[in-house]
Design a protein around this motif. Structure first.
Motif, mmCIF file in Angstrom:
data_model
loop_
_atom_site.group_PDB
_atom_site.id
_atom_site.type_symbol
_atom_site.label_atom_id
_atom_site.label_comp_id
_atom_site.label_asym_id
_atom_site.label_seq_id
_atom_site.Cartn_x
_atom_site.Cartn_y
_atom_site.Cartn_z
ATOM 1 N N UNK A 84 0.790 -1.256 0.164
ATOM 2 C CA UNK A 84 0.053 -0.134 -0.166
ATOM 3 C C UNK A 84 0.939 1.354 0.042
ATOM 4 N N UNK A 85 0.240 2.444 -0.289
ATOM 5 C CA UNK A 85 0.834 3.655 -0.370
ATOM 6 C C UNK A 85 1.661 4.035 1.123
ATOM 7 N N UNK A 86 3.005 4.424 0.838
ATOM 8 C CA UNK A 86 3.575 4.867 1.888
ATOM 9 C C UNK A 86 4.626 5.755 1.747
ATOM 10 N N UNK A 87 4.445 7.027 2.138
ATOM 11 C CA UNK A 87 5.595 7.858 1.867
ATOM 12 C C UNK A 87 6.942 7.721 2.402
ATOM 13 N N UNK A 88 8.102 8.297 1.756
ATOM 14 C CA UNK A 88 9.311 8.295 2.286
ATOM 15 C C UNK A 88 9.862 9.625 2.644
ATOM 16 N N UNK A 89 10.481 9.701 3.768
ATOM 17 C CA UNK A 89 11.193 10.834 4.405
ATOM 18 C C UNK A 89 12.642 10.542 4.505
ATOM 19 N N UNK A 90 13.192 11.430 3.915
ATOM 20 C CA UNK A 90 14.767 11.647 4.192
ATOM 21 C C UNK A 90 15.117 12.688 5.344
ATOM 22 N N UNK A 91 15.923 12.153 6.363
ATOM 23 C CA UNK A 91 16.382 12.922 7.397
ATOM 24 C C UNK A 91 17.782 13.174 7.258
ATOM 25 N N UNK A 92 18.110 14.530 7.459
ATOM 26 C CA UNK A 92 19.640 14.701 7.255
ATOM 27 C C UNK A 92 20.263 14.467 8.457
ATOM 28 N N UNK A 93 21.544 14.077 8.440
ATOM 29 C CA UNK A 93 22.574 13.481 9.365
ATOM 30 C C UNK A 93 22.792 14.582 10.146
ATOM 31 N N UNK A 94 23.135 14.552 11.547
ATOM 32 C CA UNK A 94 23.449 15.750 12.469
ATOM 33 C C UNK A 94 24.357 15.303 13.420
ATOM 34 N N UNK A 95 25.009 16.008 14.160
ATOM 35 C CA UNK A 95 25.681 15.681 15.112
ATOM 36 C C UNK A 95 25.327 16.087 16.596
ATOM 37 N N UNK A 96 24.160 16.413 16.915
ATOM 38 C CA UNK A 96 23.896 16.656 17.996
ATOM 39 C C UNK A 96 24.055 15.876 19.161
ATOM 40 N N UNK A 97 24.321 14.629 19.040
ATOM 41 C CA UNK A 97 24.662 13.806 20.075
ATOM 42 C C UNK A 97 26.154 13.848 20.687
ATOM 43 N N UNK A 98 27.019 14.601 20.077
ATOM 44 C CA UNK A 98 28.257 14.391 20.307
ATOM 45 C C UNK A 98 28.500 14.802 21.993
ATOM 46 N N UNK A 99 27.670 15.763 22.571
ATOM 47 C CA UNK A 99 27.875 16.031 24.082
ATOM 48 C C UNK A 99 27.697 14.744 24.781
ATOM 49 N N UNK A 100 26.759 13.946 24.359
ATOM 50 C CA UNK A 100 26.212 12.779 25.129
ATOM 51 C C UNK A 100 27.238 11.699 25.203
ATOM 52 N N UNK A 101 28.070 11.469 24.197
ATOM 53 C CA UNK A 101 29.204 10.664 24.112
ATOM 54 C C UNK A 101 30.178 10.968 24.976
ATOM 55 N N UNK A 102 30.283 12.536 24.953
ATOM 56 C CA UNK A 102 31.422 12.860 26.022
ATOM 57 C C UNK A 102 31.194 12.584 27.489
#
Length: 257
Positions: free
Chosen positions: A195-213
């Protein structure tokens, strides 16, 4: 019933229709190299990330914004980590939300046994499901697991739950899956669904770098740049023009042919 909640965010505009409360749960089977919430990967509470809550306590938080849901066609979205790692807890939150008339959405990778999906499926109005990488070998390389279970789960879900709105999302990461042939394989898979399903492209970001630290971990993609809006629009346009009758959206524009 008690579960492990990472955090609850109110007033979101990007996790379903209208104004939404997003409940982020802890635990995920995948280890995506680009993960923006590494603090969600472990189901356990770590470094101050997360808390144990009952489903009634979560519902109390959700209900605080019920007047805004009514006026904006909003509701609650359950996310992760991978919410279906805690499928029974997720089911209780969704079921109770539906009972009091709150619209429900789920964000998932579908990288779980189908029996876990069946627990929550009757209580979902909208499903956002990731197809992170289409090629199985690349998916395993960059997330730790293959994607065959994910693709099978999507196909089966669409047949068995026709009343649930489904949107498929692809995080676009330079150097990993930001390749037109890789994205075309995903687009063709989506266009070939029952059935009909739309596709969404989400751009990569680096918002999680602080959490890694904070977790004392090294971010694997620290030198990877985020794709520009122009690049995202061009990819969406090319996919929509190449694959007939497939709507492809970025965060800012939708292309429908």
């Amino acid at each position: 019933m008690e579960g492990t909640v990472l955090r609850i965010e109110q007033g979101s505009l990007h996790d379903g229709t209208g104004l939404r409360t997003v409940v982020y749960l802890k635990g995920c089977p995948l280890r995506c190299a680009w993960c923006s919430t590494p603090e969600s990967q472990s189901k356990s509470i770590e470094n101050g990330f997360g808390q144990n809550m009952t489903s009634d306590e979560v519902i109390d938080e959700i209900e605080k914004d019920s007047i805004f849901y009514f006026h904006s066609n909003g509701g609650v979205t359950i996310s992760g980590g991978e919410a279906l790692v805690q499928a029974d807890f997720t089911r209780e939150i969704l079921k109770k939300s539906k009972y009091i008339g709150i619209n429900t959405a789920l964000e998932s990778s579908f990288c779980v046994p189908y029996t876990e999906i069946q627990k929550v499926a009757p209580f979902i109005d909208t499903l956002f499901v990731d197809v992170k990488i289409f090629t199985n070998e690349l998916h395993k390389k960059w997330t730790g697991l293959g994607n065959q279970q994910i693709l099978k789960n999507i196909r089966r879900f669409l047949i068995e739950y026709p009343n649930c709105e489904v949107r498929i999302r692809v995080p676009v990461i330079p150097g990993i899956n930001m390749d037109i042939m890789e994205l075309l394989m995903t687009a063709c898979f989506v266009a070939d669904l029952d059935r009909f399903v739309p596709l969404e492209l989400l751009p990569y970001h680096r918002y999680g770098m602080h959490s890694y630290e904070l977790l004392g971990k090294e971010y694997p993609l620290k030198d990877t740049p985020a794709p520009s809006p122009k690049e995202m629009f061009e990819l969406a346009d090319q996919l929509a023009r190449t694959v007939p009758h497939l709507p492809v959206a970025t965060l800012a524009k939708t292309f429908i042919y």
